[in-house]
Design a protein around this motif. Structure first.
Motif, PDB file in Angstrom:
ATOM      1  N   SER A  83       0.834  -1.204   0.000  1.00  0.00           N
ATOM      2  CA  SER A  83       0.000   0.000   0.000  1.00  0.00           C
ATOM      3  C   SER A  83       0.866   1.251   0.000  1.00  0.00           C
ATOM      4  O   SER A  83       0.603   2.207  -0.719  1.00  0.00           O
ATOM      5  CB  SER A  83      -0.922  -0.020   1.221  1.00  0.00           C
ATOM      6  OG  SER A  83      -1.504   1.231   1.444  1.00  0.00           O
ATOM      7  N   ARG A  88      -0.344   5.145  -1.061  1.00  0.00           N
ATOM      8  CA  ARG A  88      -1.643   5.305  -0.396  1.00  0.00           C
ATOM      9  C   ARG A  88      -1.691   4.382   0.820  1.00  0.00           C
ATOM     10  O   ARG A  88      -2.375   3.356   0.816  1.00  0.00           O
ATOM     11  CB  ARG A  88      -2.796   4.996  -1.348  1.00  0.00           C
ATOM     12  CG  ARG A  88      -2.713   3.633  -2.022  1.00  0.00           C
ATOM     13  CD  ARG A  88      -3.951   3.350  -2.858  1.00  0.00           C
ATOM     14  NE  ARG A  88      -3.942   1.987  -3.369  1.00  0.00           N
ATOM     15  CZ  ARG A  88      -4.334   0.932  -2.691  1.00  0.00           C
ATOM     16  NH1 ARG A  88      -4.769   1.082  -1.456  1.00  0.00           N
ATOM     17  NH2 ARG A  88      -4.296  -0.287  -3.202  1.00  0.00           N
ATOM     18  N   ASN A  90      -2.830   2.684   3.896  1.00  0.00           N
ATOM     19  CA  ASN A  90      -4.147   2.547   4.507  1.00  0.00           C
ATOM     20  C   ASN A  90      -4.088   1.426   5.533  1.00  0.00           C
ATOM     21  O   ASN A  90      -3.023   0.934   5.870  1.00  0.00           O
ATOM     22  CB  ASN A  90      -5.243   2.323   3.457  1.00  0.00           C
ATOM     23  CG  ASN A  90      -4.930   1.131   2.562  1.00  0.00           C
ATOM     24  OD1 ASN A  90      -4.349   0.138   3.000  1.00  0.00           O
ATOM     25  ND2 ASN A  90      -5.311   1.236   1.293  1.00  0.00           N
ATOM     26  N   HIS A 116      -1.861  10.856   6.069  1.00  0.00           N
ATOM     27  CA  HIS A 116      -2.345   9.601   5.479  1.00  0.00           C
ATOM     28  C   HIS A 116      -3.860   9.502   5.725  1.00  0.00           C
ATOM     29  O   HIS A 116      -4.305   8.796   6.629  1.00  0.00           O
ATOM     30  CB  HIS A 116      -1.619   8.406   6.091  1.00  0.00           C
ATOM     31  CG  HIS A 116      -0.137   8.466   5.946  1.00  0.00           C
ATOM     32  ND1 HIS A 116       0.519   8.200   4.764  1.00  0.00           N
ATOM     33  CD2 HIS A 116       0.842   8.788   6.852  1.00  0.00           C
ATOM     34  CE1 HIS A 116       1.823   8.334   4.936  1.00  0.00           C
ATOM     35  NE2 HIS A 116       2.045   8.685   6.188  1.00  0.00           N
ATOM     36  N   ASP A 118      -6.252   7.941   4.449  1.00  0.00           N
ATOM     37  CA  ASP A 118      -6.942   6.654   4.299  1.00  0.00           C
ATOM     38  C   ASP A 118      -6.787   5.750   5.512  1.00  0.00           C
ATOM     39  O   ASP A 118      -7.397   4.682   5.574  1.00  0.00           O
ATOM     40  CB  ASP A 118      -6.422   5.910   3.062  1.00  0.00           C
ATOM     41  CG  ASP A 118      -6.813   6.583   1.762  1.00  0.00           C
ATOM     42  OD1 ASP A 118      -7.827   7.310   1.770  1.00  0.00           O
ATOM     43  OD2 ASP A 118      -6.111   6.401   0.755  1.00  0.00           O
ATOM     44  N   LEU A 119      -5.960   6.159   6.475  1.00  0.00           N
ATOM     45  CA  LEU A 119      -5.741   5.344   7.661  1.00  0.00           C
ATOM     46  C   LEU A 119      -6.940   5.410   8.602  1.00  0.00           C
ATOM     47  O   LEU A 119      -7.603   6.436   8.726  1.00  0.00           O
ATOM     48  CB  LEU A 119      -4.503   5.811   8.426  1.00  0.00           C
ATOM     49  CG  LEU A 119      -3.138   5.390   7.887  1.00  0.00           C
ATOM     50  CD1 LEU A 119      -2.036   5.987   8.756  1.00  0.00           C
ATOM     51  CD2 LEU A 119      -3.005   3.874   7.847  1.00  0.00           C
TER      52      LEU A 119
END
Length: 297
Positions: A83, A88, A90, A116, A118-119
Motif C-alpha cells: 500500500s 496510499r 491505509n 495519510h 486513508d488510515l
C-alpha cells in the motif's frame, strides 16, 4: 493453513471466550470453532482446552500463539508495504496509551491522519506502561505512548515526544487554591489521583515522599477523563497532566493550579518494536511524532 484460521485462534486467546471472539471476528461461533478445529487437525495437536466453555490454551497452543501473532503482524506489514509503495498507506493503526498520554496521542494521530487520510485508528487508553509494552510485544499495537522507564529494553525503540507537568484542577467555584499550589498543600485537600499502578501516580508519590508528605487520596481511578469529571463536581480536586486540561479551563467548569516547590514532570515517549524491516505503519507514526517534536521550518 489460512490466515483467517490464525486470526480466529488469536481472537479466542485474546477474548478467552468463543462467543466474544466470534463477535469480534464478525463470524458465528460455530464457524470460528470449526476453523480452529481445522487448524488443530493440520498441525496435529490440540490448541484449545475445551469443556462446556473455553478452558484455556494447551501448551502447544501457547507456543502456536506466539507464531500466529508474528505471522499475522508480518502479513499486515506486507500489505502495508505494498500500500505504501502505491503511495496510499491505509489499514488500521493500533496505538496503546497511558492515561497521561491521551492528549498527546490525539495530536500525534491528527498529524498522522492529515498525512495519510486513508488510515483508520484504534486507540486503546487507560493502560499502564507495562501493558502498552506487552501489547507491542504481542503485536496488538503498532505503537504506544508511555513512560520511558518501561521502554528501556533491547527490543523496544523509543523517542521522547513530550515532557508534561502535573497540575491540580478543581471546580471553578473553589476558593482553597489559586493559580499555583505547593506540593505539600495537597495533604490538606480532598484529592483524586490515578491508581498506584500508573506511572504518573508513582512519580507523584515519589515527589511527595521526598517532601515527607503523606497523601491519602479520596478517590483513585484509571483514567484522566474520570479525574476531570470528579473535579468538575466541586466535591474533590484532581491531579492530572497539564496537557489533559483545555487552555480555556473555564470552558469545562474547572480552574487549574500549577504545582510548585517542586514541579512534578512526566516524560512521555513514543515506543515501537525494534524489529527490522520496520513496518510502514510504525514508520508513519514515528514520522508524525517527530514532526510534532521538530516542526518544519
Amino acid at each position: 493453513m489460512l490466515f483467517t484460521q490464525l486470526e480466529y485462534f488469536v481472537a479466542v486467546a485474546r477474548e478467552q471466550h468463543f462467543g466474544r471472539a466470534a463477535a469480534a471476528s464478525f463470524v458465528s461461533a460455530s464457524a470460528l470453532s470449526e476453523s480452529i478445529r481445522k487448524l488443530e487437525a493440520e498441525l496435529g495437536v490440540p490448541l484449545v482446552r475445551r469443556g462446556r466453555s473455553f478452558q484455556g490454551l494447551t501448551p502447544e497452543g501457547e507456543a502456536v500463539l506466539v507464531w500466529a501473532r508474528r505471522m499475522i503482524a508480518d502479513h499486515r506489514a506486507l500489505k502495508d508495504e505494498v500500500s505504501s509503495a502505491a503511495a496510499r498507506l491505509n489499514g488500521v493503526v493500533r496505538v496503546g496509551v497511558i492515561p497521561s498520554g491521551v492528549a498527546l496521542a490525539a495530536r500525534v494521530l491528527a498529524e498522522l491522519c492529515a498525512t495519510h487520510p486513508d488510515l483508520q485508528v484504534r486507540l486503546v487508553t487507560g493502560l499502564t506502561s507495562e501493558q502498552v509494552v506487552g501489547g507491542l510485544r504481542s503485536f496488538e499495537f503498532d505503537a504506544g505512548l508511555l513512560h520511558p522507564s518501561a521502554a528501556a529494553a533491547d527490543d523496544i525503540r523509543h523517542i521522547l515526544v513530550e515532557t508534561d507537568r502535573l497540575v491540580v484542577v478543581g471546580a471553578a467555584s473553589r476558593s482553597d487554591f489559586g493559580e499555583t499550589i505547593e506540593l505539600a498543600a495537597l495533604e490538606g485537600l480532598p484529592v483524586c489521583v490515578l491508581e498506584p499502578s500508573m506511572r504518573a501516580r508513582q512519580i507523584l508519590d515519589d515527589a511527595l515522599s521526598e517532601r515527607g508528605v503523606r497523601l491519602r487520596p479520596r478517590v483513585e481511578v484509571d483514567s484522566v477523563e474520570a479525574l476531570l469529571a470528579l473535579a468538575r463536581t466541586g466535591e474533590w480536586v484532581s491531579v492530572v497532566p497539564r496537557s489533559a486540561v483545555p487552555k480555556a479551563a473555564a470552558s469545562i467548569g474547572v480552574k487549574v493550579a500549577e504545582i510548585v516547590r517542586p514541579e512534578v514532570s512526566i516524560p512521555i515517549v513514543l515506543a515501537m518494536l525494534g524489529e527490522e524491516p520496520r513496518p510502514p505503519l510504525s514508520l508513519a507514526v514515528d514520522a508524525a511524532a517527530r514532526r510534532l517534536v521538530t516542526p518544519p521550518a
